[in-house]
Motif scaffolding. Structure first.
Motif, short mmCIF file in Angstrom:
data_model
loop_
_atom_site.label_atom_id
_atom_site.label_comp_id
_atom_site.label_asym_id
_atom_site.label_seq_id
_atom_site.Cartn_x
_atom_site.Cartn_y
_atom_site.Cartn_z
N UNK A 37 0.83 -1.17 0.01
CA UNK A 37 0.08 0.16 -0.06
C UNK A 37 0.97 1.28 0.06
N UNK A 38 2.24 1.28 -0.11
CA UNK A 38 3.12 2.38 -0.15
C UNK A 38 3.60 2.94 1.21
N UNK A 39 3.03 1.90 2.32
CA UNK A 39 3.54 2.29 3.57
C UNK A 39 4.98 2.09 3.53
N UNK A 40 5.82 3.01 4.55
CA UNK A 40 7.27 2.97 4.41
C UNK A 40 7.71 1.42 4.81
N UNK A 41 8.79 0.97 4.26
CA UNK A 41 9.41 -0.05 4.66
C UNK A 41 10.45 -0.22 5.75
N UNK A 42 11.11 -1.11 5.96
CA UNK A 42 12.20 -1.11 6.90
C UNK A 42 13.05 -0.24 6.85
N UNK A 43 13.53 0.72 5.79
CA UNK A 43 14.47 1.75 5.67
C UNK A 43 13.81 2.64 4.46
N UNK A 45 12.05 6.01 2.50
CA UNK A 45 10.68 6.66 2.68
C UNK A 45 9.60 5.72 2.06
N UNK A 46 8.43 6.17 2.35
CA UNK A 46 7.36 5.56 2.03
C UNK A 46 6.85 6.06 0.48
N UNK A 47 5.79 5.60 -0.04
CA UNK A 47 5.22 6.12 -1.25
C UNK A 47 5.53 5.37 -2.48
N UNK A 48 5.96 4.11 -2.23
CA UNK A 48 6.23 3.32 -3.24
C UNK A 48 5.25 1.88 -3.33
N UNK A 49 4.21 2.06 -3.77
CA UNK A 49 3.04 1.11 -3.53
C UNK A 49 3.35 0.22 -4.88
N UNK A 50 2.80 -1.13 -4.43
CA UNK A 50 3.10 -2.20 -5.63
C UNK A 50 1.88 -1.79 -6.66
N UNK A 51 2.54 -1.73 -7.87
CA UNK A 51 1.63 -1.53 -9.08
C UNK A 51 2.06 -2.07 -10.03
N UNK A 52 1.25 -2.47 -11.08
CA UNK A 52 1.67 -3.16 -12.41
C UNK A 52 2.25 -2.13 -13.15
N UNK A 53 3.39 -2.29 -13.94
CA UNK A 53 3.92 -1.34 -14.69
C UNK A 53 4.49 -0.16 -14.39
N UNK A 54 4.66 -0.09 -13.04
CA UNK A 54 5.18 1.23 -12.64
C UNK A 54 6.91 1.02 -12.35
N UNK A 55 7.39 0.05 -12.01
CA UNK A 55 8.73 -0.18 -11.69
C UNK A 55 9.61 -0.78 -13.03
N UNK A 157 7.16 -10.36 -1.65
CA UNK A 157 5.62 -10.35 -0.84
C UNK A 157 5.14 -9.21 -1.25
N UNK A 158 5.99 -8.07 -1.90
CA UNK A 158 4.91 -6.87 -1.89
C UNK A 158 3.84 -6.90 -2.92
N UNK A 159 4.14 -7.75 -4.10
CA UNK A 159 3.18 -7.75 -5.19
C UNK A 159 2.29 -8.93 -5.24
N UNK A 160 2.18 -9.63 -4.22
CA UNK A 160 1.34 -11.15 -3.98
C UNK A 160 -0.22 -10.79 -4.51
N UNK A 161 -0.68 -9.65 -4.04
CA UNK A 161 -2.11 -9.47 -4.48
C UNK A 161 -2.47 -9.21 -5.81
N UNK A 162 -1.38 -8.79 -6.53
CA UNK A 162 -1.55 -8.49 -7.88
C UNK A 162 -0.96 -9.85 -8.85
N UNK A 163 -0.18 -10.73 -8.32
CA UNK A 163 0.42 -11.73 -9.07
C UNK A 163 -0.49 -12.88 -8.82
#
Ligand SMILES: N[C@@H](CCC(=O)N[C@@H](CS)C(=O)NCC(=O)O)C(=O)O
Length: 328
Positions: A37-43, A45-55, A157-163
């Motif tokens: 959901x874009x929440x910050x990870x262990x290090x 900043x946040x703002x990087x949500x799992x999305x198709x064709x974004x990365x 784990x981040x993309x499991x809902x999409x894949x």
């Protein structure tokens, strides 16, 4: 080979004078995490949500650290979601370059001719090494991460809902054991081969090569009874070891002088290497031509003639014989 200093490219080799002939790998500087959901990870900043064709992922087929990320992209069914660029195998005065030939690609995001230009898009004043892999956010035009150990955790784990992929290579119950294995294997094997190969004193070389083979001997014992490093299931620790094992006999034995034994001399490690190679999808992530070209032709101070050896003749698709050990 070189590095950026305050945004300016300098063509310099590793400085081992200050460290008495020892090679020291520097820490990666971009450490953000993709999360569901874009929440910050262990290090970072946040703002990087799992999305198709974004990365977008920048890799070298030669590099064992980048290879991990390609394997996780395949195993976690991310090939349709995350695009990839592949640098040219030769890493010379401009560092990693995009040539668009012989299995390497161009840079579709910026039309860069060298990877350092991509680092400058992330930070015009960047100082440090320009390494692969790089995970890039096409939406915010920012570098997410240049640390493979963390990129594979995100992919796990981040993309499991999409894949819909629920394979877990870092299961809660095995984390402490995986972390301990990773620590030892990173220091003495994954990085150990580089410490041996890039050493510039006899003492530094001998120390690294001895420790490397102590770990390989102990892993050989461990794999006598265990199908995989932690037992009956393949984990992240196995994939991190695999990318070094698969380069070992073709490159590290000769080029990095890691020649006390070959992987082919270890029955358990060699069978285990073949089994991992035969996991569906994995063979396609391996480009042995890029691997051999890169090491033997980029490190001109180690191999001044640039001759790439023809052998060894190894058949990774031969039966591995590991079925006799229990799998989960
Ligand atoms: N900690 C990094 C290390 C990556 C790394 O060192 N990659 C090498 C290639 S195998 C590289 O790009 N080296 C270029 C340099 O050091 O200038 C990671 O695991 O992501």
């Amino acid at each position: 080979m070189g590095m950026l200093v305050d945004g300016v490219w300098h063509d310099v080799w590793y400085d081992t004078k200050a460290t008495k002939g020892h090679f020291k790998r520097s820490a990666s500087q971009f450490r953000n995490w993709i999360t569901p959901d874009g929440a910050p990870g262990p290090s970072g900043e946040g703002g990087f949500a799992a999305e198709a064709d974004r990365y977008h992922l920048y890799v070298s087929y030669a590099c064992p650290w980048a290879h991990r990320t390609l394997i996780f992209r395949t195993l976690k069914k991310l090939e349709g979601l995350i695009t990839v660029s592949v640098v040219d195998p030769l890493m010379l005065s401009k560092g990693w370059e995009f040539k668009g030939e012989n299995g390497g690609t161009l840079d579709p995001l910026f039309g860069a001719s060298a990877l350092y230009e991509v680092y400058l898009k992330a930070d015009p004043h960047y100082s440090g090494r320009v390494t692969v892999p790089v995970l890039w956010d096409k939406k915010q035009n920012r570098m997410v991460s240049n640390e493979s150990a963390e990129i594979i955790r995100m992919f796990n784990s981040a993309f499991d809902d999409l894949t819909g992929s629920t394979d877990d290579f870092y299961p809660e119950i095995l984390r402490a054991e995986i972390d301990a294995l990773n620590d030892r294997i990173y220091d003495t094997v994954n990085n150990g081969v580089y410490k041996a190969g890039f050493a510039t004193t006899q003492e530094a070389y001998e120390g690294s090569v001895t420790t490397l083979f102590e770990t390989l001997d102990s892993l050989e014992d461990r794999l006598q009874k265990n199908r995989y490093l932690t037992g009956g299931r393949i984990t992240e620790a196995d994939w991190r070891l695999f990318t070094t094992l698969v380069r070992f006999d073709p490159v590290y034995v000769g080029h990095f002088k890691c020649n006390i034994r070959r992987i082919a001399d270890y029955p358990n490690l060699y069978g285990y290497l073949r089994e991992l190679y035969q996991v569906p999808g994995v063979a396609a992530t391996l480009n042995m031509r890029h691997i051999k070209e890169h090491y033997y032709r980029s490190h001109t101070m180690i191999n001044p003639t640039g001759i790439v050896p023809v052998g060894p003749a190894i058949d990774l698709s031969a039966p591995h014989g590991r079925e006799k050990l229990k799998a989960a």
